[in-house]
Design a protein around this motif. Structure first.
Motif, PDB file in Angstrom:
ATOM      1  N   ILE A   1       0.840  -1.209   0.000  1.00  0.00           N
ATOM      2  CA  ILE A   1       0.000   0.000   0.000  1.00  0.00           C
ATOM      3  C   ILE A   1       0.875   1.261   0.000  1.00  0.00           C
ATOM      4  CG2 ILE A   1      -1.637   1.332   1.424  1.00  0.00           C
ATOM      5  CD1 ILE A   1      -2.920  -1.443   2.127  1.00  0.00           C
ATOM      6  N   ALA A   2       1.953   1.260   0.777  1.00  0.00           N
ATOM      7  CA  ALA A   2       2.857   2.420   0.761  1.00  0.00           C
ATOM      8  C   ALA A   2       3.487   2.592  -0.627  1.00  0.00           C
ATOM      9  CB  ALA A   2       3.940   2.262   1.834  1.00  0.00           C
ATOM     10  N   MET A   3       3.790   1.490  -1.291  1.00  0.00           N
ATOM     11  CA  MET A   3       4.362   1.543  -2.646  1.00  0.00           C
ATOM     12  C   MET A   3       3.319   2.064  -3.654  1.00  0.00           C
ATOM     13  SD  MET A   3       7.537   0.107  -3.024  1.00  0.00           S
ATOM     14  CE  MET A   3       8.690  -0.650  -1.860  1.00  0.00           C
ATOM     15  N   PHE A   4       2.068   1.634  -3.474  1.00  0.00           N
ATOM     16  CA  PHE A   4       1.005   2.094  -4.373  1.00  0.00           C
ATOM     17  C   PHE A   4       0.749   3.594  -4.190  1.00  0.00           C
ATOM     18  CE2 PHE A   4      -3.559   3.161  -4.480  1.00  0.00           C
ATOM     19  CZ  PHE A   4      -3.704   3.199  -5.857  1.00  0.00           C
ATOM     20  N   LEU A   5       0.675   4.042  -2.935  1.00  0.00           N
ATOM     21  CA  LEU A   5       0.365   5.452  -2.671  1.00  0.00           C
ATOM     22  C   LEU A   5       1.448   6.387  -3.187  1.00  0.00           C
ATOM     23  CD1 LEU A   5      -1.072   5.227   0.949  1.00  0.00           C
ATOM     24  CD2 LEU A   5      -2.333   5.607  -1.174  1.00  0.00           C
TER      25      LEU A   5
ATOM     26  N   LEU B   1       6.457   1.444  14.640  1.00  0.00           N
ATOM     27  CA  LEU B   1       7.417   0.455  14.128  1.00  0.00           C
ATOM     28  C   LEU B   1       7.280   0.278  12.618  1.00  0.00           C
ATOM     29  CD1 LEU B   1       7.359  -2.257  16.922  1.00  0.00           C
ATOM     30  CD2 LEU B   1       9.158  -0.602  16.451  1.00  0.00           C
ATOM     31  N   THR B   2       6.025   0.253  12.117  1.00  0.00           N
ATOM     32  CA  THR B   2       5.878   0.096  10.663  1.00  0.00           C
ATOM     33  C   THR B   2       6.389   1.329   9.930  1.00  0.00           C
ATOM     34  OG1 THR B   2       3.901  -1.201  11.152  1.00  0.00           O
ATOM     35  CG2 THR B   2       4.318  -0.673   8.852  1.00  0.00           C
ATOM     36  N   ALA B   3       6.254   2.508  10.547  1.00  0.00           N
ATOM     37  CA  ALA B   3       6.807   3.715   9.918  1.00  0.00           C
ATOM     38  C   ALA B   3       8.326   3.604   9.790  1.00  0.00           C
ATOM     39  CB  ALA B   3       6.422   4.952  10.718  1.00  0.00           C
ATOM     40  N   ILE B   4       9.001   3.136  10.838  1.00  0.00           N
ATOM     41  CA  ILE B   4      10.463   2.963  10.775  1.00  0.00           C
ATOM     42  C   ILE B   4      10.815   1.915   9.712  1.00  0.00           C
ATOM     43  CG2 ILE B   4      12.498   2.226  12.068  1.00  0.00           C
ATOM     44  CD1 ILE B   4      11.084   3.256  14.635  1.00  0.00           C
TER      45      ILE B   4
ATOM     46  N   GLU C   1       8.447  10.275   0.213  1.00  0.00           N
ATOM     47  CA  GLU C   1       8.272  10.795  -1.145  1.00  0.00           C
ATOM     48  C   GLU C   1       8.324  12.321  -1.156  1.00  0.00           C
ATOM     49  OE1 GLU C   1       8.169   8.734  -3.500  1.00  0.00           O
ATOM     50  OE2 GLU C   1       7.554   9.925  -5.233  1.00  0.00           O
ATOM     51  N   ALA C   2       7.683  12.946  -0.166  1.00  0.00           N
ATOM     52  CA  ALA C   2       7.589  14.408  -0.147  1.00  0.00           C
ATOM     53  C   ALA C   2       8.903  15.066   0.237  1.00  0.00           C
ATOM     54  CB  ALA C   2       6.491  14.848   0.826  1.00  0.00           C
TER      55      ALA C   2
ATOM     56  N   ILE D   1      -0.871  -0.204   8.340  1.00  0.00           N
ATOM     57  CA  ILE D   1      -1.180   0.493   7.080  1.00  0.00           C
ATOM     58  C   ILE D   1      -1.039   2.003   7.253  1.00  0.00           C
ATOM     59  CG2 ILE D   1      -3.050   1.048   5.469  1.00  0.00           C
ATOM     60  CD1 ILE D   1      -3.876  -1.922   5.679  1.00  0.00           C
ATOM     61  N   VAL D   2      -1.552   2.546   8.356  1.00  0.00           N
ATOM     62  CA  VAL D   2      -1.442   3.997   8.565  1.00  0.00           C
ATOM     63  C   VAL D   2       0.016   4.399   8.778  1.00  0.00           C
ATOM     64  CG1 VAL D   2      -2.066   5.902  10.103  1.00  0.00           C
ATOM     65  CG2 VAL D   2      -3.796   4.220   9.427  1.00  0.00           C
ATOM     66  N   GLY D   3       0.730   3.648   9.606  1.00  0.00           N
ATOM     67  CA  GLY D   3       2.142   3.979   9.850  1.00  0.00           C
ATOM     68  C   GLY D   3       2.978   3.863   8.590  1.00  0.00           C
ATOM     69  N   GLY D   4       2.746   2.795   7.828  1.00  0.00           N
ATOM     70  CA  GLY D   4       3.520   2.590   6.601  1.00  0.00           C
ATOM     71  C   GLY D   4       3.195   3.633   5.553  1.00  0.00           C
ATOM     72  N   ALA D   5       1.898   3.958   5.396  1.00  0.00           N
ATOM     73  CA  ALA D   5       1.505   4.963   4.399  1.00  0.00           C
ATOM     74  C   ALA D   5       2.074   6.322   4.756  1.00  0.00           C
ATOM     75  CB  ALA D   5      -0.017   5.029   4.301  1.00  0.00           C
ATOM     76  N   ALA D   6       2.006   6.694   6.037  1.00  0.00           N
ATOM     77  CA  ALA D   6       2.542   7.994   6.451  1.00  0.00           C
ATOM     78  C   ALA D   6       4.036   8.078   6.163  1.00  0.00           C
ATOM     79  CB  ALA D   6       2.269   8.206   7.946  1.00  0.00           C
ATOM     80  N   ALA D   7       4.775   7.019   6.499  1.00  0.00           N
ATOM     81  CA  ALA D   7       6.222   7.047   6.269  1.00  0.00           C
ATOM     82  C   ALA D   7       6.527   7.097   4.774  1.00  0.00           C
ATOM     83  CB  ALA D   7       6.877   5.826   6.910  1.00  0.00           C
TER      84      ALA D   7
END
Lengths: 271, 271, 271, 271
Positions: B105-109, B170-173, B257-258, B246-252
């Protein structure tokens, strides 16, 4: 590089901002993973029982009651060392991946970073360490209390000289490995040096913890000690964790610059 | 890459089929090795005794009685982290080696994979996770019962906020390390980045487990949580293991990207 | 490569002799380190007490009394996996570093080695395994007795189906990693694959042992099982440790050849 | 290289001085980290209790009372092996990173280093080992006493033949890995060999310790044994730790030179 270099270079301010953010976020992640392993480990069944808790909630234990056995020593050393590996792996191309004022000061004293950059890095490291430790306390207040927030402190059997000497020697070894890892002249002739650099740096941090966790919790990093001291409000012997790492790291850095940096190349590994 | 890219590209369908099969088989292998280490570890002599079993057969113990000590915590963290290392090592050239909907999902976003590819990957990951967990139950039903199938659940001392927060951080890291590892611009200037990529990714998964196994068994991967929940029929707080990662990974991923993707290069490791 | 290739190629006989010697010596070294860790570990203080010995000499314990706890499980898994890492590291340029008939057979069935070479390798592996195990017994007869020579056997809680299934699945995963590691087409486009190949192969062996040591001691290698069975004279269920690894390895190898070898490349790790 | 080569080569004396200093400092660092892990580990709560100490200060325990369990065995083996990894990583381009007279003698006998260089290295290694061990005693005298300074000694269950044989075989395996790692002909055709060289060398030292710490504390390095023997004044069976490693290492080195060095290349890993 001189003091003005950073601010005059094209894109210098933007580069410095990106680097400071990387140092902030990665030091926070380092503290969250490494000291979080110490505190959550107090809830494992064997550790909780040894601490005198009747369950794994730890609500009834004394502050600092968390048990240090030979097993969680290994878990703790791995958490500190291998989080340095992955964070240096990722942060190297943003800021160099210092995550440690003792490294930044040794780099500044040998003209590898400017004074402005060094100051920005250290402020970001200290702020990141406080944030990382505060997140651990928020997530697990009982484990944080049982482990005293994984703050550095001299164990009862160790005196000031022991703590100071061990921090000084270990940080000197640590900085020697770091300076070798970033030595471009040597790296150009040795295939293993640039590729394994973050792994060697992480493993030497792991080794420092294997030796020194039973002595003083192992610092070798004033930011790590400062962050946990602020959040856990534990300041006994705190100066040791600044003086030992900074003096040991600076001495090793200056010695590397004076002797090792100019030494002739010998060839590949173990030739 | 847009939605149509995958289906219009020459060989796109065949590439997508191969990638989906790789995601399916490797996620099944991941669950078999990682959750199989949890269940078979319940039969070791120390763990079995602590659980109240008179032998290592575990036929008489309560569901969920398997003991979590500081020793098997290390074995479990290694099984999860290092199986991600070897499977990403091998699957990278087939599918990129996601093995995790939070990564996909992070790769898709961030437009790294198309919507079609993301959907195929996630379906294959979920199916693979169920198969891997079912094979563990078939091989070792008593260990599976004692460990509740290695399903994620909040330990008694942890509340919803703790579980959700820890999974998110942890998923964000984890996603930060993954995005750095696949950042071609940085990798082109840093010898260690492409070579050590699967090792750094595996080790950060190991570290997440060192921190979070005593809290909620550690997810950072909704497919892993879903597979064990289906087979063990344990759904308490299951939503945490989707929302947190999903939220942690998407935010990271979006933050990388930004900010980070455009940040200037700093040089080699720790320079 | 056909049957005649090996004997007709210039220097073929000399190359085959060097390769056979490498397989012999390295399989002996593998058994000495890996099963030697099992037997000497029975003398550590905690293990010896659990076995009922009043001291660490183990002269009074029953055959097979050596305790399997979650701690020495980790030591054992590391000894098997990491000795494969260093021996494949060194033997790769002599023989390819198979050290395992299940690997050699999967390589033969997919035309990676000739029938003559496969036969020579397997004979050398079996002879090396016997020599390595005999050296362990000579060095430490009491530890060898307490651990039954680290021979593979089904634990009391496991039945034939469990042992056979687990060996088959784990060896299939193992061979998938090996075939990816030696896949030249993929390796040419992926910096991590050739460099980390022996490490990935060693770590997957480590993971197989984490899962399966509590089940049947973990084989995934008929030579390792044969060597210890000959020296310890323990043949119960021995056929499992040939059939499981060979069938699982052959299936994975043939599947890799049919599907994966021809699959399109996806790019770098986790892209 | 002949005897005169070192002194006549331009910059030879300066190169030899730099190399000698590197051998001195890195052997001291090796002893400080590795034997320091043994002594400080005696203060962990489980180990201290098993030793009969009422607290972790160890002031009341008998000399040598420190407990060897399966857990601290792993910590010890990691400290020895992984410190060799990081120190060889950094010292390779100064001196080759021998840190061990058994390696230096095997290198001399196969004409890889001159007699003068070998003599300088061995003197520096022995002096460094004494300094490293003395620093450990100064920092932690009670732990040093409880662990007998981590000096090598035969455990009660092992006889002279066992100790000598195990040291000889393990050092032979160790030297085989080292000689493969520095084999330029093979390294030129095998991407993993030069890059992973220090890691493979460190891991084989780790494996030697997993096997032999319960037998005789594991030497495979006369300088390590000499340094601790001098500082702990423990000379029982000391000759074993010179004869075993030197004979085993020399035999493996000469055999490599005679057979393996000339053997044809086989290709990449496991091909």
């Amino acid at each position: 590089m001189g003091l003005l270099h950073e601010t005059k270079a094209p894109g210098g301010a933007w580069s410095l901002l990106a680097a400071g953010l990387a140092e902030f976020f990665c030091t926070a992640a380092f503290l969250f993973i490494a000291t979080g392993t110490v505190t959550s480990g107090c809830h494992t069944a064997d550790t909780a029982r040894q601490s005198g808790a009747t369950d794994q909630e730890l609500e009834t234990v004394e502050p600092g009651a968390c048990f240090l056995g030979s097993t969680n020593l290994l878990n703790i050393a791995m958490a500190f060392g291998l989080s340095i590996f992955v964070l240096v792996y990722a942060a190297a191309s943003f800021s160099g991946g210092h995550l440690n004022p003792a490294i930044t000061i040794a780099m500044f004293l040998t003209s590898r970073v400017s004074l402005v950059r060094a100051a920005v890095y250290i402020i970001c490291q200290l702020a990141g360490a406080i944030v990382g430790s505060a997140l651990v306390r928020a997530a697990d207040p009982n484990g944080f209390k049982a482990a005293l927030g994984a703050a550095n402190r001299l164990n009862t059997w160790a005196n000031v000289g022991t703590g100071l000497g061990v921090e000084l020697i270990l940080t000197a070894i640590f900085v020697f490995i770091v300076f070798a890892a970033v030595d471009k002249k040597r790296g150009a002739h040795s295939a293993h040096m640039p590729v394994l650099a973050p792994l060697a740096i992480g493993i030497v941090v792991f080794l420092c913890h294997l030796v020194a966790v039973p002595i003083d919790g192992c610092s070798v990093n004033p930011a790590r000690s400062f962050g946990t001291a602020v959040v856990a409000r534990t300041w006994a012997h705190h100066w040791i964790f600044w003086v030992g790492p900074i003096v040991g790291g600076a001495a090793a850095g200056l010695l590397y610059e004076a002797l090792a940096y100019r030494a002739p190349l010998f060839g590949g590994p173990v030739e």
